[in-house]
Motif scaffolding. Structure first.
Motif, PDB file in Angstrom:
ATOM      1  N   THR B 329       0.611  -1.285   0.088  1.00 51.52           N
ATOM      2  CA  THR B 329      -0.068  -0.223  -0.190  1.00 51.52           C
ATOM      3  C   THR B 329       0.904   0.902   0.298  1.00 51.52           C
ATOM      4  O   THR B 329       0.439   1.830  -1.301  1.00 51.52           O
ATOM      5  N   VAL B 330       1.416   1.247   0.707  1.00 49.96           N
ATOM      6  CA  VAL B 330       2.627   2.904   0.685  1.00 49.96           C
ATOM      7  C   VAL B 330       4.018   2.018   0.378  1.00 49.96           C
ATOM      8  O   VAL B 330       4.202   3.203  -0.733  1.00 49.96           O
ATOM      9  N   ASN B 331       4.603   1.744   0.622  1.00 44.10           N
ATOM     10  CA  ASN B 331       6.180   1.459  -0.562  1.00 44.10           C
ATOM     11  C   ASN B 331       7.300   1.984   0.023  1.00 44.10           C
ATOM     12  O   ASN B 331       8.646   1.422  -0.716  1.00 44.10           O
ATOM     13  N   TYR B 332       7.136   3.042   1.158  1.00 42.44           N
ATOM     14  CA  TYR B 332       8.871   3.865   1.335  1.00 42.44           C
ATOM     15  C   TYR B 332       9.116   3.141   1.542  1.00 42.44           C
ATOM     16  O   TYR B 332       9.349   2.716   3.104  1.00 42.44           O
ATOM     17  N   GLY B 333      10.775   3.171   1.010  1.00 42.54           N
ATOM     18  CA  GLY B 333      11.711   2.839   2.541  1.00 42.54           C
ATOM     19  C   GLY B 333      12.392   4.112   3.020  1.00 42.54           C
ATOM     20  O   GLY B 333      12.894   4.763   3.408  1.00 42.54           O
ATOM     21  N   ASN B 334      14.110   3.601   3.386  1.00 43.90           N
ATOM     22  CA  ASN B 334      14.665   3.986   3.734  1.00 43.90           C
ATOM     23  C   ASN B 334      15.899   4.700   3.110  1.00 43.90           C
ATOM     24  O   ASN B 334      16.235   3.337   1.849  1.00 43.90           O
TER      25      ASN B 334
END
Lengths: 312, 930
Positions: B329-334
């Motif tokens: 749903t989002v999937n943003y990482g570091n």
């Protein structure tokens, strides 16, 4: 009050200078040329070299009615003679009715295939014309002179779509990797080649006049030896919500088997063979979870080359 | 010139003095760029009263360059990508969204004002001791060094014009940069309103008409309001008045006032921020930052103007719960990201040597899941090159809610390149190239070894690639515009599938098992297409256009599959499947549109569309089981769809406030299909089975504009299909819609209601659905430092269809699939600027599917032994997805911002806890423009 008088005199001076410049600069009787316009509207003129409309000025070859300020706003001699005022501008976009705005822009911008349906588009039917989305002099976007970012433009009216793109599962429009115009043509679209060719909803077809989904999801395009007729006839939205959904894979139902069984009930004269849509076989015990996800076995549900039941 | 904040510094002691130094509160006269720039004259000092050019004393010079004065008053040079103009409704009223509102009133607050400062009309006024929220916030943040003294936008634009960027035709004596200021001196540091300090206000001037810039209205909009009513009061010069502010008595007064109110105001500010955070909503991801760096005009290099900006930062995230669902749903990482960047190189005279324009914008580079780059290079009259590149990392877990075992972790790259030669001539040439690739691992399943076998999870390595090459021309012929394009589209899919480890399958109680599996299935083909279009527009009474396309899709495929395991009786089974063949799908489409304008108020448009597609394929299927071949099968399938549609629309503009449009659509669709198989080639011909469906639909709509600020759209459509192909297809349907747009000054509201009823009778073979959507959306920008945007939507869907299925080999009929979804969506953005020292965004987004409004499933009257639970109940799957966010953006230099943001995602299902997750995400970045 001295200041007031000076202002009046100052303005008269401006107008006198502008009128004196008319004979030297104008190329036609009523066209005074952009040089005159910029004496008062330099705020518009100064950054105008960034505007795509500046090309006609830079070329120096266009006729006065097709270039510069007067190319859109009409001949300006009356405006100059009157000392300004929007009511003396032949084509003042803030005053003319929407259909005139459309006509004015289409004088030059009608010759592209993307605007071939603008006369019958839903936007035009509802008096949404060029200047509702485009800002010629104060665009915020690097391309297409949009008044604001595209999603802000679209969300401004299509508020329910904004909600759909906020669902857990959605196409990544808010994230910026997609835009509304990837699938829609705000200038109007031709009749769709799916469903009953009705209500195009400005869906911009792929180059081959197929559903825009196939622009990206090329593996679903086929052709396949065994097509899933529902995909080809009623389109992808027969099973998917294109904008966003609370269900995974943008499905219309949270569980797969209800989605399938609403068509595949075997009754009536539906289907391409007029004999009903194929019903699950008796071996399918729908009470068991392993039969409730149809695509576990029917993996190639969009079409298959090897199996009529989409097993592989 | 007095030190404006000396009293405050004194009163607040060392603390304030320290912060005063930090805030650069030195005298205005010593501050570069703070004083009025000079346009006329050779000296550097300003004119009398601090006016850079005193009209009253230099009238002759003013006449000689009168235009320059108006220009120098300075209307900002807006750049692409900067917030400038909002959306206009049909009545030219504007929408104003929250994004980038910071400078939106820069135009509005600029006044061309030529009244001398020592004029008698300039009077004194004792203002009310009334602090706005902005002043409160600014004042107290100033104490803590977060702010510099306020310099209102009104009447002041302090960016300098680049020395080479002056107005044509005007000869300036000075080569150096000039400051854009109005003839009235703009307020400075000393102009802040500390309590009871007297300020002067311009008195109304009878008959003095001013040019007042409206932020997004006409470029010059006359207003005859008296000067005294204008919000420029605070911008007037303060000759002598601030001496009062410098007195010790006043300092004491200020000290007392500030001290007494400090705590209260801070509490007020804190409460306001918290309250706003609680109620404010936002939807787009928190990064990249919307706030633009200080508007700038770029640098002039040779004959080009160059603008650049970057936002470089670091993203972080922590996820609790189902991380797979988070990734879906989002999937943003570091990691470090180039969150966004832009480059603009513009030729200033349109005669660049190699190019006149370069535009480059990027998003999310550095391993964000969503990345893009857009490039345009253009030379006027010669070429235009557009390049778009996008990358989308798509993760889809095998979600348990749908009993799914299919997952994906793929990345899709898309690029489009288009080159237009001679874009401004009558003959243009078009060349294009597009590439679409998808690759990555995936999970799939296979069902073996017979119809009563078992299902086994498989691993796939997805490799899909499509290349498209375009060649076309665009020419003006006999008043028509001819557009022709030919394209080659090559597609190939080389996905391989293997078994990771021996498996017992989904049904562990049976004997079917799979020990090894591999499958190769290359699938290649082309889809070349032709497109020819003709246009004729701009005629007084008519216009027309036509388009024809032909696509010849072909695919060839081979499938080689080997599997080894045990069948349902436990016997070892080695199976090999080989199939190969071809498939074709030629499609032809034609559209012909006529528009007639018999009068200026009537537009009649008719479009006739033809669509013919034929999908056919033949294949050879051969299967070996334990080395013994099964008789091969030859298959031929055909599916043909022919559609003819005619749509007529008429629009009648009765008056400026009333418009009516109506339409009628007739469609005739015929579907032919053949499904044939034979044990030997060729497959004998068969007659197709056909069916025909006819649609008659009419629509009617009105646009009413009872007031300039209000627009109402009403429309409805009703349609009848004679023979829908599926039970869920529309048969007897109607839609009703209403939309209300209202805008008054800085307030905008949109209300929408729409319904779509597919009112088939509910029997086993028919289906009914009711869709109702309601929405309210409003934004309000009362100040140039504050904007709020609120939206609420309700999306309702209920459907009821008859279903039939087997349970324990017993046919169940008479059951119904009843699905209810009630989705409520609310969002709010609150975006405020603390003077020009900080921009704050707080927001919240909330999605909740209430199902049918009940927490427990409804027991269906239909009962059957062993009936699956989903059929016993109304299919209601309530869930909630919320996302609050906050962002702080601080300009640390005129062209550098520091940004920090936080966004929370919470996903909760009421029917299961397996997929719930909570995620904390954030970022910090530096925005830099030059």
């Amino acid at each position: 009050m001295r200041g007031v008088r000076y202002i009046g005199a100052m303005r008269l001076g401006v107008y006198a200078i502008a009128l004196c410049a008319v004979p030297a600069l104008s190329l036609a009787a009523d066209y005074v040329g952009s040089e005159v316009c910029r004496t008062c509207h330099s705020d518009i003129w100064t950054p105008f070299y960034r505007n795509p409309h500046y090309k006609s000025i830079a070329s120096g070859k266009a006729k006065p009615e097709n270039t510069g300020c007067e190319g859109c706003h009409g001949p300006g001699s009356d405006h100059v003679a009157a000392g300004g005022g929007s009511d003396t501008i032949p084509v003042a976009f803030s005053l003319i009715p929407p259909e005139k705005v459309l006509d004015t822009c289409l004088r030059c911008h009608s010759q592209t295939i993307s605007r071939s349906n603008i006369r019958r588009s839903v936007h035009t039917d509802n008096n949404i014309v060029c200047t509702n989305c485009h800002s010629i002099h104060r665009s915020q976007t690097p391309k297409f002179l949009l008044a604001r970012k595209q999603i802000d433009l679209c969300y401004g009216c299509h508020t329910t779509v904004r909600a759909q793109f906020s669902m857990p599962f959605k196409h990544r429009v808010n994230e910026g990797v997609m835009q509304c115009t990837d699938c829609h043509n705000p200038h109007g679209a031709s009749a769709p080649t799916w469903r009953m060719a009705d209500r195009p909803r400005m869906v911009d077809q792929a180059e081959g006049n197929e559903e825009p989904c196939l622009k990206c999801h090329v593996d679903k395009r086929g052709p396949f030896v065994f097509e899933h007729v529902g995909v080809r006839v009623d389109g992808c939205e027969a099973c998917h919500y294109p904008h966003g959904s609370t269900n995974t894979r943008l499905l219309r139902r949270p569980v797969v088997f209800t989605l399938c069984l609403e068509c595949h009930n075997g009754f009536g004269n539906f289907g391409p063979n007029n004999s009903g849509i194929t019903q699950p076989q008796a071996t399918h015990n729908l009470a068991l979870p392993r039969f409730q996800n149809c695509t576990t076995c029917h993996v190639r549900i969009h079409g298959s080359n090897a199996d009529s039941f989409f097993f592989r | 010139m007095k030190k404006p904040f000396l009293p405050i510094e004194r009163s607040c002691g060392l603390f304030s003095a320290l912060w005063g130094r930090l805030l650069n509160l030195r005298p205005v006269a010593n501050r570069p760029g703070a004083g009025p720039g000079k346009i006329f004259g050779s000296g550097d000092e300003a004119g009398v009263n601090g006016v850079q050019f005193d009209v009253t004393r230099n009238f002759a010079e003013f006449l000689a360059a009168s235009d320059q004065v108006i220009v120098a008053f300075g209307l900002p040079e807006w750049l692409p990508g900067e917030p400038q103009q909002s959306i206009c409704f049909p009545g030219r009223a504007e929408l104003q969204r929250v994004h980038q509102f910071r400078d939106r009133n820069a135009w509005r607050n600029q006044h061309v004002h030529v009244v001398g400062h020592d004029n008698e009309i300039v009077q004194r006024e004792v203002p009310q001791r009334l602090f706005t929220m902005e002043e409160c916030v600014n004042d107290h943040l100033s104490y803590f060094g977060l702010l510099q003294p306020h310099r209102p936008l009104g009447g002041l634009i302090q960016q300098t014009i680049h020395r080479d960027e002056r107005l044509p035709g005007i000869h300036l004596r000075r080569k150096t940069a000039v400051c854009r200021k109005t003839s009235l001196q703009s307020p400075r540091d000393e102009d802040r309103l500390p309590g009871d300090v007297e300020v002067r206000e311009a008195a109304p001037v009878k008959g003095h008409s001013l040019k007042v810039r409206n932020g997004w209205g006409n470029s010059q909009k006359s207003s005859t309001r008296p000067i005294g009513n204008r919000p420029q009061v605070g911008n007037l010069p303060h000759k002598g008045q601030l001496n009062l502010a410098c007195t010790l008595d006043l300092a004491c007064t200020l000290d007392l006032a500030c001290t007494l109110n400090l705590v209260c105001r801070l509490c007020f500010v804190a409460c306001a921020l918290c309250l706003t955070a609680l109620v404010a909503f936002a939807q787009p991801p928190i990064a990249p930052t919307d706030e633009p760096t200080q508007p700038n005009r770029g640098d002039n290099v040779s004959n080009y103007n160059v603008l650049q900006s970057f936002e470089l930062g670091y993203r972080w995230r922590t996820v609790g719960g189902d991380e797979d669902m988070y990734r879906a749903t989002v999937n943003y990482g570091n990691g470090v990201r180039l969150l966004s960047s832009s480059l603009s190189v513009q030729s200033r005279d349109g005669h660049g040597k190699w190019f006149d324009q370069i535009l480059l914008n990027t998003l999310g580079h550095g391993n964000d899941p969503y990345q893009s780059a857009v490039l345009r290079v253009e030379k006027n009259g010669l070429y235009r090159y557009d390049f778009t590149w996008r990358s989308n990392a798509y993760f889809n877990p095998a979600l348990p809610i749908s009993f799914g075992q299919h997952g994906m972790n793929t990345t899709r790259h898309l690029q489009d390149q288009d080159l237009t030669l001679f874009p401004q001539s009558n003959i243009r040439f078009l060349l294009g190239y597009s590439r679409n690739t998808q690759s990555g691992p995936a999970l799939s399943t296979i069902q073996l070894f017979d119809g009563s076998g078992d299902e086994f999870p498989l691993f796939s390595n997805i490799r899909i690639q499509q290349n498209e090459y375009r060649l076309g021309t665009d020419a003006q012929l006999f008043g028509f515009r001819l557009n022709a394009m030919y394209s080659w589209v090559d597609f190939k899919q080389d996905t391989s599938t293997t078994l990771i480890a021996p498996s017992q399958g989904n049904n562990v109680t049976d004997l079917t098992s799979l020990s090894s599996f591999n499958r190769a299935e290359p699938y290649h083909g082309t889809s070349p297409y032709w497109r020819v279009a003709l246009f004729r527009e701009g005629k007084k009474y008519w216009s027309m256009n036509g388009r024809f396309t032909y696509v010849a899709g072909r695919r060839g495929f081979v499938l080689d599959e080997n599997s080894f395991g045990t069948d349902r009786i436990g016997a070892n089974t080695l199976r090999q499947v080989i199939t190969f063949g071809n498939a074709q799908r030629p499609a032809a489409t034609g559209n012909l549109t006529f528009s007639i304008f018999p009068t200026s108020k009537i537009t009649f448009t008719n479009q006739t569309s033809l669509y013919n597609i034929r999908m056919s394929g033949d294949s050879y299927f051969e299967q070996y089981t334990n080395g013994s071949p099964i008789v091969p099968i030859y298959v031929f399938n055909f599916l043909g769809i022919q559609t003819i549609a005619n749509t007529s629309d008429v629009q009648y503009r009765a008056s400026r406030w009333f418009l009516v449009h109506a339409g009628y659509n007739y469609s005739d669709r015929r579907i032919n299909s053949i499904a044939a198989a034979n044990l030997a080639a060729p497959v004998p011909p068969q007659s197709p089975i056909g069916q025909t469906n006819r649609l008659n639909a009419g629509l009617l709509g009105f646009t009413i504009k009872p007031a300039r600020a209000l627009t109402i759209n009403l429309d409805g459509e009703i349609g009848r299909n004679s023979k829908p192909i599926y039970p869920i297809s529309e048969k007897d349907y109607h839609t009703l819609g209403a939309r209300l747009n209202y805008r008054y000054k800085a307030f905008r509201a949109v209300a929408l209601a729409r319904s779509l009823y597919n009112t088939n009778s509910v029997t086993l073979t028919t289906f009914a659905s009711h869709t109702r959507q309601y929405s309210l959306d409003g934004s309000w920008t009362p100040k140039d430092w504050f904007a709020i945007d609120v939206a609420w939507s309700k999306l309702h869907l209920d459907s009821l269809g008859g279903i039939s299925f087997f349970v324990n080999q017993q046919l169940v009929t008479g059951a119904q699939s009843y699905y209810v979804s009630n989705i409520q969506y609310a969002t709010m953005n609150a975006h405020f600027s603390v003077r020009k020292r900080a921009d704050v965004l707080v927001g919240f987004s909330y999605i909740q599917d209430f199902g049918d409004g009940r927490s427990n499933p409804l027991i269906s009257p239909v009962t059957a032994p062993g009936l699956p639970p989903a059929f016993l109940a109304a299919q209601t799957f309530p869930l909630r997805f919320l996302s609050p966010q906050a962002r702080l953006s601080i300009p640390i230099q005129p062209r550098i911002r520091w940004n920090v943001g936080y966004q929370y995602y919470g996903y909760r299902e009421d029917f299961s806890t397996l997929q719930n997750f909570r995620a904390n995400t954030g970022y910090t970045s530096i925005s830099w423009s030059f």
